[in-house]
Design an enzyme around this catalytic site. Structure first.
Site, PDB file in Angstrom:
ATOM      1  N   ARG A  52       0.834  -1.211   0.000  1.00 23.99           N
ATOM      2  CA  ARG A  52       0.000   0.000   0.000  1.00 23.99           C
ATOM      3  C   ARG A  52       0.864   1.255   0.000  1.00 23.99           C
ATOM      4  O   ARG A  52       0.545   2.244  -0.660  1.00 23.99           O
ATOM      5  CB  ARG A  52      -0.953  -0.033   1.198  1.00 23.99           C
ATOM      6  N   LYS A 151      -2.689   6.842   1.252  1.00 22.26           N
ATOM      7  CA  LYS A 151      -2.482   7.132   2.667  1.00 22.26           C
ATOM      8  C   LYS A 151      -1.377   8.183   2.745  1.00 22.26           C
ATOM      9  O   LYS A 151      -0.197   7.876   2.919  1.00 22.26           O
ATOM     10  CB  LYS A 151      -2.108   5.846   3.419  1.00 22.26           C
TER      11      LYS A 151
END
Ligand code: PMP
Length: 288
Positions: A52, A151
């Protein structure tokens, strides 16, 4: 004795872990990060977090100046150096040192830092009694702005919603997207239970693709529970039988009230409890 922090390719004392005021991570929130847990000395879902992180970096055109393999071993070394057995890791990559302009391409190198420490969990009482939340008026980032799956180190959107929660004396707020559908909480994903079926908003509703969310969906399916990813409205939250949040820090936590509407009988529901227990066992399991 302070912590050992990973910075610029090596472990340094906490007091020496300093970042320039010209770092664009600080000047513009230009960077990406991960929050990761350690259970029984094992780093939980490290590869999913690494993946991620690189995807977030790719989207914002940030080159992480280290291979995935080396970064993985840097995280492991930081955990070992701090003797973390049950803890929390913060892995961050900033754009690096630049000028006062926005241009990210003048920045030297992305800067990596890793903190591994003992976690401050929510108090146990909150899990037993459940948590109250409110609906935030601050919308989750529109997908055509900064994609919510990234993120990034810029959490102001979520911080504004968190302020709304704190102003209302509750710890968390539910954020909606530009269409009025439920997106997520300020640092957690949303789940509800209605007629024994579990519902969670699809990632396209403007959520982070939560690693705990994925684990909980898997655990629910193993319990032969039905999980449906579908857009949810405020109405759905108000009239659900159970409500819970998932996230790296919170794990699985029951919600017992939203905007003054009591959920179920005002206690964390049975499915929430099963999933919280199963998640605990899964996270603390011995094998990889
Ligand atoms: N949404 C947001 C906005 C978050 O910050 C987080 C936690 N970092 C989550 C959801 C939960 O994701 P995860 O389970 O991967 O921690």
């Amino acid at each position: 004795m302070g912590l050992k922090i990973w910075l610029d390719g090596k472990l340094v004392d906490e007091a020496d872990a300093k970042i320039s005021v010209f770092d664009h991570g600080l000047l513009y929130g230009d960077g990406v990060f991960e929050g990761i847990r350690v259970y029984n000395g094992r780093i939980f879902k490290l590869q999913a977090h690494i993946k991620r992180l690189y995807e977030s970096a790719k989207v914002i055109r940030l080159v992480i100046p280290m291979s995935k393999q080396k970064l993985t071993s840097a995280v492991e070394k930081t955990v070992e150096a701090n003797d973390v057995v049950d803890g929390y890791i913060r892995l961050a990559v900033t754009r690096g040192i630049g000028t006062l302009g926005l241009n990210p391409f003048v920045c030297e190198n992305g800067k990596i830092f890793i903190i591994a420490d003992n976690i401050q969990l929510y108090p146990e009482e909150l899990y037993e009694k459940g948590m109250k939340v409110i609906s935030a008026t601050t919308l989750r980032n529109h997908p055509l702005t900064l994609p919510p799956q990234v993120k990034s180190m810029n959490y102001l959107n979520n911080i504004l919603a968190k302020i709304e929660a704190l102003d209302n004396n509750v710890p968390e707020a539910i954020m909606y997207n530009h269409e009025g559908y439920v997106a997520e909480a300020t640092g957690d994903n949303v789940f509800i239970v209605k007629n024994s079926c579990i519902f969670t908003p699809p990632v396209e509703a403007g959520t982070l693709d939560g690693i705990t969310r994925a684990a909980v969906i898997k655990l629910a399916k193993e319990e032969k529970l039905e999980v449906v990813e579908k857009n949810l409205t405020r109405f759905d939250l108000y009239v659900c039988d159970e409500f819970f949040l998932t996230g790296t820090a919170a794990e699985v936590i029951g919600i017992i009230e939203i905007d003054g509407r009591v959920i179920g009988d005002g206690k964390p529901g049975p499915i929430t409890k099963v999933l919280r227990n199963n998640f605990f066992k899964y996270a603390h399991r011995k094998e990889k």
